[in-house]
Design a protein around this motif. Structure first.
Motif, short mmCIF file in Angstrom:
data_model
loop_
_atom_site.label_atom_id
_atom_site.label_comp_id
_atom_site.label_asym_id
_atom_site.label_seq_id
_atom_site.Cartn_x
_atom_site.Cartn_y
_atom_site.Cartn_z
N GLY A 98 0.82 -1.30 -0.05
CA GLY A 98 0.01 0.03 0.12
C GLY A 98 0.83 1.34 -0.14
N GLU A 99 0.43 2.16 0.96
CA GLU A 99 1.22 3.45 1.32
C GLU A 99 2.49 3.17 1.93
OE1 GLU A 99 -1.29 6.28 2.76
OE2 GLU A 99 -2.60 5.99 0.94
N GLY A 100 2.90 2.10 2.63
CA GLY A 100 4.01 1.66 3.13
C GLY A 100 5.28 1.48 2.56
N GLY A 101 6.20 1.52 3.37
CA GLY A 101 7.57 1.08 2.79
C GLY A 101 8.82 1.89 3.38
N PHE A 102 9.95 2.03 2.43
CA PHE A 102 10.95 2.86 3.14
C PHE A 102 10.46 4.39 2.54
CE2 PHE A 102 15.53 4.27 2.70
CZ PHE A 102 15.82 3.95 3.93
N GLY A 157 -1.79 -0.29 5.55
CA GLY A 157 -1.74 -0.33 4.09
C GLY A 157 -1.78 1.34 3.78
N ILE A 158 -2.31 1.89 4.55
CA ILE A 158 -2.59 3.52 4.26
C ILE A 158 -2.41 4.26 5.58
CG2 ILE A 158 -4.11 3.11 2.38
CD1 ILE A 158 -6.33 3.97 4.23
N HIS A 159 -1.97 5.61 5.52
CA HIS A 159 -2.00 6.50 6.73
C HIS A 159 -0.73 6.19 7.30
CE1 HIS A 159 -6.60 7.59 6.19
NE2 HIS A 159 -5.83 7.64 5.04
N ASP A 178 -2.58 7.84 11.12
CA ASP A 178 -3.56 7.16 12.12
C ASP A 178 -3.61 5.72 11.63
OD1 ASP A 178 -5.20 7.05 9.84
OD2 ASP A 178 -6.55 8.53 10.57
N ALA A 179 -2.96 5.24 10.92
CA ALA A 179 -3.06 3.85 10.39
C ALA A 179 -4.41 3.27 10.19
CB ALA A 179 -2.33 2.99 11.44
N ASN A 180 -5.50 4.29 9.54
CA ASN A 180 -6.56 4.29 9.02
C ASN A 180 -7.48 3.59 10.45
OD1 ASN A 180 -8.65 4.24 7.05
ND2 ASN A 180 -8.57 1.72 6.88
N ILE A 181 -7.19 4.02 11.83
CA ILE A 181 -7.77 3.84 12.94
C ILE A 181 -7.97 5.29 13.44
CG2 ILE A 181 -8.12 2.68 15.23
CD1 ILE A 181 -5.98 0.75 14.06
N TYR A 216 4.53 15.68 20.07
CA TYR A 216 4.94 16.99 20.10
C TYR A 216 3.57 17.75 19.84
CZ TYR A 216 7.12 21.59 19.05
OH TYR A 216 7.27 22.80 19.08
N SER A 217 2.65 17.12 18.86
CA SER A 217 1.35 17.81 18.56
C SER A 217 0.44 16.58 18.14
CB SER A 217 1.51 18.73 17.45
OG SER A 217 1.98 18.20 16.33
N TYR A 218 -0.75 16.57 18.30
CA TYR A 218 -1.50 15.26 17.98
C TYR A 218 -2.94 15.63 17.29
CZ TYR A 218 -4.19 16.51 22.40
OH TYR A 218 -4.97 17.45 23.46
N GLY A 219 -3.82 14.79 16.93
CA GLY A 219 -5.05 15.11 16.32
C GLY A 219 -4.88 15.18 14.89
N HIS A 220 -3.69 14.40 14.04
CA HIS A 220 -3.33 14.58 12.70
C HIS A 220 -3.66 13.08 12.14
CE1 HIS A 220 -0.71 17.89 13.54
NE2 HIS A 220 -0.17 17.26 14.51
N ARG A 221 -4.18 13.32 10.83
CA ARG A 221 -4.79 12.08 10.07
C ARG A 221 -3.64 11.69 9.33
NH1 ARG A 221 -6.79 11.31 4.82
NH2 ARG A 221 -8.43 9.71 4.64
N ASN A 222 -2.93 12.32 8.30
CA ASN A 222 -1.78 11.77 7.87
C ASN A 222 -1.02 12.75 7.30
OD1 ASN A 222 -0.08 9.62 6.69
ND2 ASN A 222 -1.36 9.46 4.59
N PRO A 223 -0.21 13.38 8.28
CA PRO A 223 0.68 14.50 7.83
C PRO A 223 1.95 13.82 7.15
CG PRO A 223 0.97 13.91 10.34
CD PRO A 223 -0.14 12.81 9.65
N GLN A 224 2.38 14.31 5.98
CA GLN A 224 3.67 14.01 5.27
C GLN A 224 4.59 15.02 4.93
OE1 GLN A 224 2.32 11.68 2.02
NE2 GLN A 224 2.02 9.89 3.10
#
Length: 364
Positions: A98-102, A157-159, A178-181, A216-224
């Motif tokens: 999915g979106e995972g990897g190196f 697989g995402i996030h 958030d690893a889709n959770i 350091y901060s929270y409440g994020h969905r998928n910061p990149q």
């Protein structure tokens, strides 16, 4: 080790925007003016080609380093010699799914002497998917793991988040998804959906905003994306749910709302974004700061945009190269940009993926 092709001094035509965007400006996300058709030309130099699902690019004194999601680092010498690809040797194999990897890559401060980098990658352990941050050192034929900073960051697989950067305070910052959770983003005891801050040995800084925590901060969905301005202010780019992608001004210990609020929605104790895309999609990944602007590489949006840090204006700067994964300012005032057309979601052309150099009027 494997050598890959290099196109040198190949110029392409691209487009540069010249007016405020319709995609949302300031906290309201409302357009000030209609987006104008880009009118200026910019020469793009193809610095390296035939990259295999690249994710991150960083600059050192003599070269550029590019991470590839299946588990490799490509070194692109600045002197025009051919790039060299070396695999990575890790205690846990890279899980390219999915979106995972190196994913994220960051040179150690003493890179020129140590040839060491920090890296973020996805892996599987006991049937579960996680992410970890490690230190690698270059050997003859590979980059070998020499230390583990943190493991068991939630993965899927995402996030997966995945950006890592050393800040002006010499701390290592890490974006996690958030690893889709969705609910774990609001759980301060969980490492998912966060921006983490640590010492370069993985320990918790004494001045972190939450006692005895890397959060350091929270409440994020998928910061990149992560970038700092000249005053040390941190910003991040974040993928929203289909739309409502975000550019955030990050303050220590603050809650950025996911999944409780999106866009202009408000809730006590939660931050609203500096910018959001409204019903459009930028899919922002890499983030840079230069010439008093934030610069964002867009995946699904297939464009590079600039954003004023005051939340008042965003401009279309570059499009026509497909999906863009990362962007960094070069030491000469230009920008390096990674395309991401071979990730299964793009339409790869001959020689994709590519590392591009965009003069960008030297960032003006």
């Amino acid at each position: 080790m494997k050598r890959i092709g290099l196109w040198s001094l190949v110029c392409l035509l691209a487009l540069v925007g010249c007016s405020p965007s319709t995609d949302g400006g300031g906290r309201s996300g409302e357009a000030e003016e209609g987006e104008k058709t880009p009118s200026a030309e910019a020469d793009l130099e193809v610095v390296a080609d035939s990259l295999d699902i690249p994710w991150s690019v960083v600059e050192t004194d003599d070269s550029l380093l590019v991470s590839e999601r299946e588990g490799a680092i490509v070194e692109v010498p600045k002197n025009g010699q051919d790039p060299v690809r070396k695999g990575v040797k890790l205690q846990h194999e890279v899980l390219h799914q999915g979106e995972g990897g190196f994913l994220g890559l960051e040179p150690a401060p003493d890179f020129e002497e140590s040839r060491a980098v920090f890296a973020y990658h996805t892996y599987r352990s006991d049937g579960e998917i996680y992410n970890r941050v490690v230190r690698l050192e270059e050997a003859d034929d590979a980059w070998e793991e020499s230390d583990v900073l943190i493991e068991k960051i939630p993965g899927a697989g995402i996030h997966n988040g995945g950006r890592i950067k050393i800040g002006p305070d010499e701390k290592l910052y890490i974006t996690t998804g958030d690893a889709n959770i969705e609910e774990i983003a609001q759980d301060r005891e969980n490492l998912g959906g966060k921006i983490l801050r640590m010492e370069l040995d993985g320990s918790i800084p004494t001045d972190n905003p939450i006692s005895d925590s890397l959060v350091y901060s929270y409440g994020h969905r998928n910061p990149q994306g992560l970038a700092w301005d000249e005053g040390g202010q941190l910003y991040s780019s974040e993928h929203g749910p289909t739309a409502h992608d975000e550019i955030n001004r990050i303050e220590p210990g603050k809650n950025y709302g996911w999944p409780e609020i999106v866009g202009d929605e408000e809730k006590e104790g939660m931050e609203t974004p500096l910018y959001h895309s409204g019903t459009d999609t930028w899919a922002p990944s890499g983030l840079a700061y230069a010439a008093q602007k934030l610069w964002v590489a867009g995946l699904r949006g297939q464009q590079m945009r600039s954003f004023s840090p005051d939340g008042e204006q965003t401009e279309l700067k570059l499009e026509g190269e497909g999906r863009l994964r990362d962007i960094i300012p070069a030491s000469d005032g230009s920008f390096y940009i990674l395309t991401n057309n071979t990730d299964g979601r793009g339409t790869p052309q001959d020689a994709d993926d590519r590392l591009l150099n965009w003069p960008g009027s030297k960032g003006k």
